[in-house]
Design a protein around this motif. Structure first.
Motif, PDB file in Angstrom:
ATOM      1  N   VAL A 115      67.448  16.868  44.776  1.00 58.39           N
ATOM      2  CA  VAL A 115      66.753  17.228  43.530  1.00 58.39           C
ATOM      3  C   VAL A 115      67.778  17.574  42.446  1.00 58.39           C
ATOM      4  N   LEU A 116      68.808  18.335  42.798  1.00 61.25           N
ATOM      5  CA  LEU A 116      69.830  18.718  41.826  1.00 61.25           C
ATOM      6  C   LEU A 116      70.628  17.516  41.334  1.00 61.25           C
ATOM      7  N   SER A 117      70.773  16.484  42.165  1.00 60.51           N
ATOM      8  CA  SER A 117      71.570  15.320  41.763  1.00 60.51           C
ATOM      9  C   SER A 117      70.931  14.550  40.614  1.00 60.51           C
ATOM     10  N   GLN A 118      69.674  14.803  40.355  1.00 59.82           N
ATOM     11  CA  GLN A 118      69.017  14.153  39.228  1.00 59.82           C
ATOM     12  C   GLN A 118      69.581  14.662  37.900  1.00 59.82           C
ATOM     13  N   ASP A 119      69.966  15.945  37.858  1.00 62.79           N
ATOM     14  CA  ASP A 119      70.355  16.564  36.592  1.00 62.79           C
ATOM     15  C   ASP A 119      71.801  17.036  36.518  1.00 62.79           C
TER      16      ASP A 119
ATOM     17  N   LEU B 135      59.715  12.310  43.598  1.00 63.93           N
ATOM     18  CA  LEU B 135      60.783  12.384  44.584  1.00 63.93           C
ATOM     19  C   LEU B 135      60.343  11.612  45.819  1.00 63.93           C
ATOM     20  N   HIS B 136      61.090  10.567  46.170  1.00 62.48           N
ATOM     21  CA  HIS B 136      60.774   9.745  47.335  1.00 62.48           C
ATOM     22  C   HIS B 136      61.718  10.109  48.472  1.00 62.48           C
ATOM     23  N   MET B 137      61.127  10.419  49.632  1.00 66.52           N
ATOM     24  CA  MET B 137      61.890  10.753  50.825  1.00 66.52           C
ATOM     25  C   MET B 137      61.347   9.902  51.965  1.00 66.52           C
ATOM     26  N   GLY B 138      61.907   8.713  52.111  1.00 67.14           N
ATOM     27  CA  GLY B 138      61.395   7.807  53.134  1.00 67.14           C
ATOM     28  C   GLY B 138      59.996   7.353  52.774  1.00 67.14           C
ATOM     29  N   LYS B 139      59.030   7.682  53.631  1.00 64.95           N
ATOM     30  CA  LYS B 139      57.654   7.264  53.360  1.00 64.95           C
ATOM     31  C   LYS B 139      56.859   8.300  52.572  1.00 64.95           C
ATOM     32  N   TRP B 140      57.441   9.472  52.317  1.00 68.28           N
ATOM     33  CA  TRP B 140      56.766  10.517  51.562  1.00 68.28           C
ATOM     34  C   TRP B 140      57.179  10.498  50.105  1.00 68.28           C
ATOM     35  N   SER B 141      56.280  10.973  49.255  1.00 70.21           N
ATOM     36  CA  SER B 141      56.537  11.033  47.823  1.00 70.21           C
ATOM     37  C   SER B 141      55.918  12.318  47.272  1.00 70.21           C
ATOM     38  N   VAL B 142      56.687  13.035  46.439  1.00 69.30           N
ATOM     39  CA  VAL B 142      56.235  14.311  45.878  1.00 69.30           C
ATOM     40  C   VAL B 142      56.474  14.284  44.375  1.00 69.30           C
ATOM     41  N   ALA B 143      55.503  14.773  43.617  1.00 61.60           N
ATOM     42  CA  ALA B 143      55.666  14.848  42.166  1.00 61.60           C
ATOM     43  C   ALA B 143      56.675  15.938  41.825  1.00 61.60           C
ATOM     44  N   MET B 144      57.560  15.651  40.868  1.00 59.80           N
ATOM     45  CA  MET B 144      58.572  16.605  40.412  1.00 59.80           C
ATOM     46  C   MET B 144      58.268  16.990  38.967  1.00 59.80           C
TER      47      MET B 144
ATOM     48  N   ILE C 249      64.952  21.969  33.478  1.00 65.89           N
ATOM     49  CA  ILE C 249      65.093  23.332  33.994  1.00 65.89           C
ATOM     50  C   ILE C 249      64.237  23.521  35.246  1.00 65.89           C
ATOM     51  N   GLY C 250      63.042  22.967  35.248  1.00 64.90           N
ATOM     52  CA  GLY C 250      62.170  23.070  36.416  1.00 64.90           C
ATOM     53  C   GLY C 250      62.780  22.422  37.646  1.00 64.90           C
ATOM     54  N   ARG C 251      63.385  21.234  37.469  1.00 62.80           N
ATOM     55  CA  ARG C 251      64.027  20.552  38.604  1.00 62.80           C
ATOM     56  C   ARG C 251      65.238  21.324  39.106  1.00 62.80           C
ATOM     57  N   ILE C 252      66.016  21.898  38.181  1.00 63.36           N
ATOM     58  CA  ILE C 252      67.196  22.671  38.588  1.00 63.36           C
ATOM     59  C   ILE C 252      66.771  23.921  39.360  1.00 63.36           C
ATOM     60  N   VAL C 253      65.712  24.581  38.903  1.00 59.29           N
ATOM     61  CA  VAL C 253      65.229  25.778  39.594  1.00 59.29           C
ATOM     62  C   VAL C 253      64.736  25.410  40.996  1.00 59.29           C
ATOM     63  N   ILE C 254      63.955  24.352  41.112  1.00 58.00           N
ATOM     64  CA  ILE C 254      63.440  23.930  42.415  1.00 58.00           C
ATOM     65  C   ILE C 254      64.588  23.552  43.345  1.00 58.00           C
ATOM     66  N   GLY C 255      65.549  22.785  42.852  1.00 60.47           N
ATOM     67  CA  GLY C 255      66.694  22.385  43.673  1.00 60.47           C
ATOM     68  C   GLY C 255      67.511  23.573  44.135  1.00 60.47           C
ATOM     69  N   THR C 256      67.746  24.522  43.249  1.00 58.07           N
ATOM     70  CA  THR C 256      68.521  25.717  43.596  1.00 58.07           C
ATOM     71  C   THR C 256      67.783  26.563  44.636  1.00 58.07           C
TER      72      THR C 256
END
Length: 97
Positions: free
Chosen positions: A58-62, A12-21, A26-33
């Protein structure tokens, strides 16, 4: 890429930051929710309203309907930015090619 989940790396890229998803849907949906729900409680300490747009990203991915709304917002934002720039240039008397 400034914002969103990179299709090859899954980060997940947010400007200059990046986080592993998580790789699982199901994991992405849970995190987004969880981010959206905690963001709605943003008036509490530690939580913040910044979590809502991050959760929707995050939810827009799935989720198809969230992805559509995100794309519509991006198109509207670009249209607004270009119209504002055109007004500014017209006010300054700059000729566009």
């Amino acid at each position: 890429m400034n914002f969103g989940i990179h299709p090859k790396t899954g980060r997940l890229h947010m400007g200059k930051w990046s986080v592993a998803m998580p790789r699982s849907r199901i994991g992405r949906i849970v995190i987004g929710t969880v981010l959206v729900i905690c963001g709605l409680l943003g008036f509490l300490p530690v939580l913040g309203f910044w979590m809502v747009p991050l959760g929707l990203l995050v939810l827009s991915q799935d989720l198809r309907f969230v992805r559509r709304k995100r794309r519509q917002l991006a198109i509207w934002w670009e249209y607004r930015k270009r119209a504002r720039q055109a007004r500014r240039e017209d006010a300054e008397g700059i000729k566009r090619p």
